[in-house]
Scaffold this motif. Structure first.
Motif, mmCIF file in Angstrom:
data_model
loop_
_atom_site.group_PDB
_atom_site.id
_atom_site.type_symbol
_atom_site.label_atom_id
_atom_site.label_comp_id
_atom_site.label_asym_id
_atom_site.label_seq_id
_atom_site.Cartn_x
_atom_site.Cartn_y
_atom_site.Cartn_z
ATOM 1 N N THR A 1 16.574 39.420 23.571
ATOM 2 C CA THR A 1 15.719 40.172 22.647
ATOM 3 C C THR A 1 15.050 41.344 23.362
ATOM 4 O O THR A 1 14.969 42.460 22.833
ATOM 5 C CB THR A 1 14.648 39.243 22.055
ATOM 6 O OG1 THR A 1 15.299 38.170 21.350
ATOM 7 C CG2 THR A 1 13.756 39.995 21.082
ATOM 8 N N LYS A 2 14.585 41.090 24.588
ATOM 9 C CA LYS A 2 13.943 42.154 25.366
ATOM 10 C C LYS A 2 14.935 43.265 25.702
ATOM 11 O O LYS A 2 14.615 44.453 25.631
ATOM 12 C CB LYS A 2 13.353 41.581 26.647
ATOM 13 C CG LYS A 2 12.147 40.681 26.412
ATOM 14 C CD LYS A 2 11.619 40.121 27.725
ATOM 15 C CE LYS A 2 10.422 39.209 27.488
ATOM 16 N NZ LYS A 2 9.912 38.648 28.766
ATOM 17 N N LEU A 3 16.178 42.850 26.082
ATOM 18 C CA LEU A 3 17.190 43.862 26.405
ATOM 19 C C LEU A 3 17.535 44.704 25.188
ATOM 20 O O LEU A 3 17.713 45.921 25.291
ATOM 21 C CB LEU A 3 18.449 43.169 26.947
ATOM 22 C CG LEU A 3 18.333 42.559 28.353
ATOM 23 C CD1 LEU A 3 19.568 41.733 28.676
ATOM 24 C CD2 LEU A 3 18.172 43.670 29.391
ATOM 25 N N ARG A 4 17.641 44.052 24.037
ATOM 26 C CA ARG A 4 17.954 44.795 22.813
ATOM 27 C C ARG A 4 16.821 45.746 22.451
ATOM 28 O O ARG A 4 17.045 46.782 21.853
ATOM 29 C CB ARG A 4 18.201 43.822 21.665
ATOM 30 C CG ARG A 4 19.552 43.112 21.757
ATOM 31 C CD ARG A 4 19.673 42.027 20.712
ATOM 32 N NE ARG A 4 20.997 41.414 20.736
ATOM 33 C CZ ARG A 4 21.313 40.280 20.100
ATOM 34 N NH1 ARG A 4 20.359 39.651 19.398
ATOM 35 N NH2 ARG A 4 22.521 39.804 20.162
ATOM 36 N N GLY A 5 15.593 45.375 22.812
ATOM 37 C CA GLY A 5 14.452 46.233 22.514
ATOM 38 C C GLY A 5 14.219 47.306 23.553
ATOM 39 O O GLY A 5 13.249 48.068 23.458
#
Length: 226
Positions: free
Chosen positions: A140-144
């Motif tokens: 989720t952090k990488l996608r954000g």
């Protein structure tokens, strides 16, 4: 008159009959030590039993050999012997089958012991769920667009890698200089000598100095924050 059951003669007679094989006084004395009978007492018992016709004996020089009387035993005829052989064969077969069954049970027990218990399965499931959750959080952090590695950490890793590559390049050059000097006047073919000494080049083990150097260059070209 038969000897008393606890007398030396009775003990010796019982042993000789049980063994039913040629024995001398020393054989009997060694076997009956647990009865605390001295060899002299055993020798006397053997002689008394032989004189009384309770056991047989033969003399070989100064040596006396004693043996149980054979007429007291039931001698099996050929038919009885064959029946015993058949019975023995059946028992052997049953024994093999029992051994096979025991091996199968032991294998099943071992298999069951290697399986996880319900409590262990639940614990493992909880650990896996936690690992999945951690991975989903990172994803989720990488996608954000969140940077998981700080610029300082990245710089430290790149610096360490650059130093290691420099050492690699330096030592590779040092080896080449030494190797060229050693093989310049050697009568042996350098390739044969290298194989004989067990020397391996980077390429022999599937690594390339250039590929690692390229990683450094690519890292420098890549924009910070990725």
């Amino acid at each position: 008159m038969a000897p008393k059951s606890d007398s030396a003669e009775a003990i010796v007679l019982n042993f000789v009959n049980e063994q039913n094989r040629p024995l001398n006084a020393q054989n009997v004395a060694d076997a009956l030590q647990k009865f605390n009978l001295k060899k002299a007492a055993i020798q006397k018992a053997l002689d008394n039993l032989a004189d009384g016709g309770r056991i047989s004996f033969k003399e070989y020089g100064k040596q006396k050999i004693y043996l149980a009387r054979q007429d007291q035993f039931n001698i099996l005829n050929s038919e009885e012997l064959n029946q015993m052989k058949e019975q023995n064969a059946k028992l052997q077969k049953q024994l093999e089958e029992q051994k096979k069954n025991v091996n199968e049970v032991e294998a099943e027990i071992k298999s069951l012991q290697s399986n996880l218990t319900l409590e262990q399965i639940c614990g493992r499931e909880a650990d896996l769920r936690m690992e999945v959750q951690e991975m989903e959080n990172k994803l989720t952090k990488l996608r954000g667009g969140v940077t998981l590695v700080s610029p300082e950490e990245r710089m430290a890793v790149e610096t360490m890698l650059s130093e290691k590559i420099s050492q690699w390049r330096k030592r590779k050059r040092m080896f080449k200089d030494i190797w060229d000097t050693l093989t310049e006047n050697s009568p042996k073919d350098p390739k044969e000598l290298r194989e004989e000494l067990g020397i391996e080049y980077d390429e022999d083990v599937g690594v390339s100095l250039q590929s690692y150097s390229d990683l450094i260059q690519q890292g420098k070209k890549r924009p910070r924050g990725y």
